[in-house]
Design a protein around this motif. Structure first.
Motif, PDB file in Angstrom:
ATOM      1  N   CYS A   1       0.808  -1.226   0.000  1.00 45.37           N
ATOM      2  CA  CYS A   1       0.000   0.000   0.000  1.00 45.37           C
ATOM      3  C   CYS A   1       0.838   1.272   0.000  1.00 45.37           C
ATOM      4  CB  CYS A   1      -0.936   0.019   1.209  1.00 45.37           C
ATOM      5  SG  CYS A   1      -2.186  -1.277   1.187  1.00 45.37           S
TER       6      CYS A   1
ATOM      7  N   GLU B   1       2.592   2.487   2.527  1.00 45.08           N
ATOM      8  CA  GLU B   1       2.534   3.202   3.805  1.00 45.08           C
ATOM      9  C   GLU B   1       3.939   3.534   4.302  1.00 45.08           C
ATOM     10  OE1 GLU B   1      -0.476   0.500   6.223  1.00 45.08           O
ATOM     11  OE2 GLU B   1       0.758  -0.517   4.721  1.00 45.08           O
TER      12      GLU B   1
ATOM     13  N   ASP C   1      -0.801   6.736   4.868  1.00 40.83           N
ATOM     14  CA  ASP C   1      -1.253   5.738   3.893  1.00 40.83           C
ATOM     15  C   ASP C   1      -1.724   6.491   2.651  1.00 40.83           C
ATOM     16  OD1 ASP C   1      -2.431   3.791   2.352  1.00 40.83           O
ATOM     17  OD2 ASP C   1      -3.733   2.989   3.920  1.00 40.83           O
TER      18      ASP C   1
ATOM     19  N   SER D   1      -2.344   5.540  -0.281  1.00 42.35           N
ATOM     20  CA  SER D   1      -3.322   4.829  -1.106  1.00 42.35           C
ATOM     21  C   SER D   1      -4.752   5.125  -0.674  1.00 42.35           C
ATOM     22  CB  SER D   1      -3.059   3.321  -1.058  1.00 42.35           C
ATOM     23  OG  SER D   1      -3.407   2.773   0.213  1.00 42.35           O
ATOM     24  N   ARG D   2      -4.934   5.509   0.577  1.00 39.61           N
ATOM     25  CA  ARG D   2      -6.278   5.811   1.091  1.00 39.61           C
ATOM     26  C   ARG D   2      -6.428   7.271   1.492  1.00 39.61           C
ATOM     27  NH1 ARG D   2      -4.912   0.648   2.686  1.00 39.61           N
ATOM     28  NH2 ARG D   2      -6.426  -0.957   2.102  1.00 39.61           N
TER      29      ARG D   2
ATOM     30  N   ARG E   1      -7.771   1.548   7.055  1.00 43.48           N
ATOM     31  CA  ARG E   1      -8.511   0.634   6.166  1.00 43.48           C
ATOM     32  C   ARG E   1     -10.008   0.719   6.380  1.00 43.48           C
ATOM     33  NH1 ARG E   1      -4.024  -4.334   6.104  1.00 43.48           N
ATOM     34  NH2 ARG E   1      -2.469  -3.066   5.006  1.00 43.48           N
TER      35      ARG E   1
END
Length: 384
Positions: free
Chosen positions: A326, A328, A342, A344-345, A381
């Motif tokens: 990901c 992180e 993070d 990706s999020r 997440r």
């Protein structure tokens, strides 16, 4: 700056199991420090839809209570950003929105950012230069001829023991240099080599102190002064900040930064956006990319050594890299200080803590570093 004032840190009972939440907001008042003012034009994170963290998270094959973990690790602040907006903010114990908290090794990632800026400005010609080209060290000592790149990656080859449960370890000797009996610069200049540079990633706070000395020598300014211009002002830090110093005014680069949770979060948000802040490139994008990846086998998750064991984390330029795909990365300090990112999020999380069990052993059971990463991962997440 007096020796008496500098010595007070040893009176807090660190790594003894004693509660520390009363001490961590006030170390800047007990020790010599360099002050940074709030930015002339401050910047605040906008609010997003309030979101509670998940009630449970998974760690080591167990389903665990988030609330119990928050309490057990003496958490003082938990700040969750999603796409730059505050989604959750909680303070406890002696924490608060306007409370400065000691960063411990989260400071290392700020030092890395400042080194990247100094390289971009040409004050440091190349990170492949030997750090001894800038920092006076004794011939044959640990940093003599060692490339800045290897120091950034905790791979200098210097002999080191970062055992918080051993009062004779190097980390205690480095801290003792704050007392006035020696200086941080002298400590760096006389460290002993052990292995070939660029072959072993051994977590070493002395490496970051050497980077602090590099910044001061290359820029001709104190770390606090350089950070005021290069990070505080561009990021619009809202509250005062302080760097703990030794008896001659050299900043404790490896652990001495004091900021609020929201201002710690701004470094995470800056790096989540590849070094850009509100359309301005504050840290070069290429530096951010290089800082947050493991570019050699000895830096991969499971290879970095802390005291007597390895960690299931990789290492970049003073940033920890959780295993996974990901992208992180984290700034992590003792007693469970974290700035978790993070990309990706679109998530940045700050957790400031005073886990009283920390350092009473070097085991995960007391220090809970990997569990903190699992806890913050679960929060991130939950936005998927």
């Amino acid at each position: 700056m007096t020796t008496e004032k500098a010595a007070t840190m040893s009176d807090t009972g660190m790594f003894s199991g004693a509660p520390q939440h009363e001490n961590f907001p006030r170390l800047k008042d007990l020790m010599p420090s360099s002050h940074m003012s709030p930015a002339r034009a401050t910047s605040q994170f906008p609010d997003g839809e309030p979101t509670l963290p998940p009630a449970q998270y998974d760690f080591d094959g167990q389903r665990k209570s988030s609330e119990e973990f928050f309490v057990e690790t003496d958490t003082a602040a938990l700040l969750v950003l999603k796409d730059g907006r505050v989604r959750h903010e909680r303070y406890a114990l002696t924490g608060g929105r306007d409370v400065q908290w000691i960063s411990w090794s989260v400071a290392k990632s700020f030092v890395s950012a400042l080194v990247g800026i100094a390289v971009h400005e040409g004050k440091i010609a190349s990170i492949d230069d030997p750090i001894s080209r800038y920092v006076p060290v004794e011939p044959g000592s640990a940093y003599d001829g060692v490339a800045i790149r290897h120091v950034l990656q905790m791979s200098s080859g210097a002999r080191w023991n970062e055992d918080y449960n051993d009062p004779t370890s190097d980390i205690f000797r480095l801290s003792a240099a704050m007392s006035g009996r020696s200086t941080l610069d002298h400590f760096v200049a006389t460290m002993t080599p052990e292995s070939a540079a660029g072959t072993v990633c051994r977590y070493n706070s002395g490496d970051t102190q050497a980077l602090g000395a590099l910044l001061v020598r290359a820029t001709g300014r104190s770390i606090a002064d350089y950070m005021q211009e290069k990070l505080v002002e561009p990021l619009g830090l809202e509250a005062p900040g302080d760097w703990l110093c030794d008896s001659v005014g050299m900043e404790m680069a490896f652990a001495g930064l004091n900021l609020t949770a929201r201002d710690f979060a701004k470094l995470g948000e800056l790096y989540r956006n590849n070094g850009a802040w509100q359309g301005v490139q504050v840290v070069p994008e290429a530096w951010v990319k290089a800082s947050t990846r493991a570019d050699a086998p000895h830096l991969a998750p499971g290879r970095p050594i802390l005291a007597d064991h390895t960690l299931e984390l990789g290492y970049g330029y003073q940033w920890w890299l959780p295993d996974g795909d990901c992208g992180e990365f984290c700034a992590i300090g003792i007693y469970n200080q974290l700035v978790y990112v993070d990309p990706s999020r679109g998530v940045v999380i700050v957790k400031l803590s005073a886990n009283r069990a920390y350092g009473t052993s070097m085991d995960e059971a007391t220090n809970r570093e990997m569990e903190n990463v699992a806890y913050l991962r679960a929060i991130s997440r939950s936005f998927a």
